[in-house]
Design a protein around this motif. Structure first.
Motif, PDB file in Angstrom:
ATOM      1  N   GLN A  37       0.798  -1.232   0.000  1.00 25.20           N
ATOM      2  CA  GLN A  37       0.000   0.000   0.000  1.00 25.20           C
ATOM      3  C   GLN A  37       0.827   1.277   0.000  1.00 25.20           C
ATOM      4  O   GLN A  37       0.262   2.367   0.064  1.00 25.20           O
ATOM      5  CB  GLN A  37      -0.926   0.001   1.225  1.00 25.20           C
ATOM      6  CG  GLN A  37      -1.926  -1.144   1.246  1.00 25.20           C
ATOM      7  CD  GLN A  37      -2.877  -1.101   0.070  1.00 25.20           C
ATOM      8  OE1 GLN A  37      -3.398  -0.043  -0.283  1.00 25.20           O
ATOM      9  NE2 GLN A  37      -3.103  -2.254  -0.555  1.00 25.20           N
ATOM     10  N   MET A  38       2.152   1.178  -0.064  1.00 24.40           N
ATOM     11  CA  MET A  38       2.957   2.399  -0.042  1.00 24.40           C
ATOM     12  C   MET A  38       2.618   3.284  -1.247  1.00 24.40           C
ATOM     13  O   MET A  38       2.253   2.780  -2.323  1.00 24.40           O
ATOM     14  CB  MET A  38       4.454   2.081  -0.031  1.00 24.40           C
ATOM     15  CG  MET A  38       5.011   1.617  -1.358  1.00 24.40           C
ATOM     16  SD  MET A  38       4.627  -0.104  -1.745  1.00 24.40           S
ATOM     17  CE  MET A  38       5.841  -0.931  -0.723  1.00 24.40           C
ATOM     18  N   PRO A  39       2.697   4.624  -1.100  1.00 26.35           N
ATOM     19  CA  PRO A  39       2.423   5.508  -2.228  1.00 26.35           C
ATOM     20  C   PRO A  39       3.401   5.272  -3.384  1.00 26.35           C
ATOM     21  O   PRO A  39       4.580   4.982  -3.154  1.00 26.35           O
ATOM     22  CB  PRO A  39       2.605   6.916  -1.637  1.00 26.35           C
ATOM     23  CG  PRO A  39       2.491   6.739  -0.163  1.00 26.35           C
ATOM     24  CD  PRO A  39       3.008   5.369   0.134  1.00 26.35           C
ATOM     25  N   ILE A  40       2.904   5.388  -4.595  1.00 25.37           N
ATOM     26  CA  ILE A  40       3.726   5.248  -5.795  1.00 25.37           C
ATOM     27  C   ILE A  40       3.582   6.508  -6.635  1.00 25.37           C
ATOM     28  O   ILE A  40       2.467   6.911  -6.990  1.00 25.37           O
ATOM     29  CB  ILE A  40       3.331   4.025  -6.621  1.00 25.37           C
ATOM     30  CG1 ILE A  40       3.558   2.743  -5.824  1.00 25.37           C
ATOM     31  CG2 ILE A  40       4.116   3.972  -7.937  1.00 25.37           C
ATOM     32  CD1 ILE A  40       3.116   1.466  -6.530  1.00 25.37           C
ATOM     33  N   LEU A  41       4.713   7.131  -6.927  1.00 29.82           N
ATOM     34  CA  LEU A  41       4.767   8.304  -7.804  1.00 29.82           C
ATOM     35  C   LEU A  41       5.384   7.870  -9.127  1.00 29.82           C
ATOM     36  O   LEU A  41       6.545   7.483  -9.174  1.00 29.82           O
ATOM     37  CB  LEU A  41       5.602   9.409  -7.159  1.00 29.82           C
ATOM     38  CG  LEU A  41       5.913  10.653  -8.001  1.00 29.82           C
ATOM     39  CD1 LEU A  41       4.630  11.326  -8.472  1.00 29.82           C
ATOM     40  CD2 LEU A  41       6.774  11.630  -7.205  1.00 29.82           C
ATOM     41  N   MET A  42       4.600   7.905 -10.190  1.00 28.67           N
ATOM     42  CA  MET A  42       5.057   7.439 -11.492  1.00 28.67           C
ATOM     43  C   MET A  42       5.571   8.605 -12.319  1.00 28.67           C
ATOM     44  O   MET A  42       4.990   9.699 -12.318  1.00 28.67           O
ATOM     45  CB  MET A  42       3.914   6.755 -12.235  1.00 28.67           C
ATOM     46  CG  MET A  42       4.323   6.043 -13.504  1.00 28.67           C
ATOM     47  SD  MET A  42       4.860   4.349 -13.192  1.00 28.67           S
ATOM     48  CE  MET A  42       3.278   3.518 -13.031  1.00 28.67           C
ATOM     49  N   ALA A  43       6.676   8.391 -13.043  1.00 29.38           N
ATOM     50  CA  ALA A  43       7.220   9.392 -13.961  1.00 29.38           C
ATOM     51  C   ALA A  43       6.996   8.910 -15.385  1.00 29.38           C
ATOM     52  O   ALA A  43       7.367   7.788 -15.747  1.00 29.38           O
ATOM     53  CB  ALA A  43       8.709   9.597 -13.709  1.00 29.38           C
ATOM     54  N   THR A  44       6.366   9.745 -16.210  1.00 26.48           N
ATOM     55  CA  THR A  44       6.071   9.383 -17.589  1.00 26.48           C
ATOM     56  C   THR A  44       6.819  10.307 -18.545  1.00 26.48           C
ATOM     57  O   THR A  44       7.061  11.478 -18.237  1.00 26.48           O
ATOM     58  CB  THR A  44       4.569   9.470 -17.883  1.00 26.48           C
ATOM     59  OG1 THR A  44       4.162  10.849 -17.881  1.00 26.48           O
ATOM     60  CG2 THR A  44       3.762   8.721 -16.842  1.00 26.48           C
ATOM     61  N   ALA A  45       7.168   9.776 -19.705  1.00 28.88           N
ATOM     62  CA  ALA A  45       7.908  10.568 -20.691  1.00 28.88           C
ATOM     63  C   ALA A  45       6.985  11.384 -21.588  1.00 28.88           C
ATOM     64  O   ALA A  45       7.430  12.311 -22.262  1.00 28.88           O
ATOM     65  CB  ALA A  45       8.781   9.656 -21.542  1.00 28.88           C
ATOM     66  N   HIS A  46       5.698  11.048 -21.592  1.00 34.50           N
ATOM     67  CA  HIS A  46       4.764  11.711 -22.513  1.00 34.50           C
ATOM     68  C   HIS A  46       3.599  12.310 -21.740  1.00 34.50           C
ATOM     69  O   HIS A  46       2.987  11.639 -20.909  1.00 34.50           O
ATOM     70  CB  HIS A  46       4.247  10.712 -23.550  1.00 34.50           C
ATOM     71  CG  HIS A  46       5.332  10.002 -24.289  1.00 34.50           C
ATOM     72  ND1 HIS A  46       6.131  10.625 -25.222  1.00 34.50           N
ATOM     73  CD2 HIS A  46       5.756   8.706 -24.211  1.00 34.50           C
ATOM     74  CE1 HIS A  46       7.003   9.751 -25.692  1.00 34.50           C
ATOM     75  NE2 HIS A  46       6.812   8.586 -25.100  1.00 34.50           N
TER      76      HIS A  46
END
Length: 229
Positions: free
Chosen positions: A72-81
């Motif tokens: 359940q830990m927070p996830i910060l996603m990085a996207t290229a588009h």
């Protein structure tokens, strides 16, 4: 607080890891999704910063795997588009937030702070033990209203002790929690930090045994009458 950064571009990973570590977080770096998954299973992370495009196991699939296994830990996603479909894919996979590359460091750190506040009710309130107060939101530490100037590792060590209260923490457990995987120190380093922290506590009139040594086992905080339940 321990953060896993999953980024396959070495120079970018180094820049991001340094910036996050400067905020007194412990940072581990994984360069592919399968390696990241192995670390997630073996260590307790408070947050994951995850690139969408990764070798071996992509960010979307890793995020889905993390959530399907109950993490359940927070996830910060990085996207290229900067497209709606990418953003929707991130959120549908279980990410809590997303950023578009190139990443702005100040924005990244602000989003990390926001996600940690949202994900942990124990992060925001001031931690107290006797006359000692530690504010995780501002990194301010005081004893009887006297400010303590601590190094990053001293602060992390004191916060770890406060969060564990009377639990005895061995040197190996302390190393696991406040040093990254690629830079573990010798156990004597922990002893040196404890000694320095005690000296600074004594300088503001805290008891000599504010941090107790339990011989052969480790360290814990001394029990004071106001901490008795």
């Amino acid at each position: 607080m321990r953060i896993l950064l999953v980024e396959d571009e070495p120079s970018l990973a180094e820049v991001l890891a340094d910036a996050i570590a400067d905020q007194r977080y412990v940072v581990d770096v994984a360069t592919d999704g399968e390696t990241a998954w192995g670390q997630i299973k073996n260590l307790d992370y408070d947050l994951i910063v995850l690139d969408m495009t990764l070798p071996k196991l992509g960010g979307i699939d890793l995020c889905k795997r993390v959530r399907s296994h109950g993490y359940q830990m927070p996830i910060l996603m990085a996207t290229a588009h900067d497209t709606t479909s990418d953003k929707v894919s991130c959120l549908d996979a279980g990410a809590d937030d997303y950023m578009v590359k190139p990443v702005d460091l100040e924005e990244l750190l602000a989003r990390i702070r926001a996600l940690l506040r949202r994900g942990s009710t124990s992060l925001s309130p001031t931690l107290k033990w006797g006359d000692l107060h530690l504010d995780p939101a501002t990194y301010e530490v005081s004893y009887k209203n006297q400010s303590l100037r601590l190094t990053g590792k001293e602060y992390s060590l004191l916060e770890l002790l406060l969060r564990n209260e009377r639990r005895i923490l061995s040197r190996s457990v302390i190393i696991e929690h406040i040093w990254s995987l690629d830079n573990p120190p010798e156990e004597d380093t922990v002893k040196a930090h404890i000694k320095s922290l005690r000296k600074k506590l004594r300088a503001v009139s805290a008891p000599d045994d504010f941090i107790e040594t339990v011989h052969g086992l480790g360290y814990r905080l001394k029990q004071f009458s106001q901490n008795v339940n």
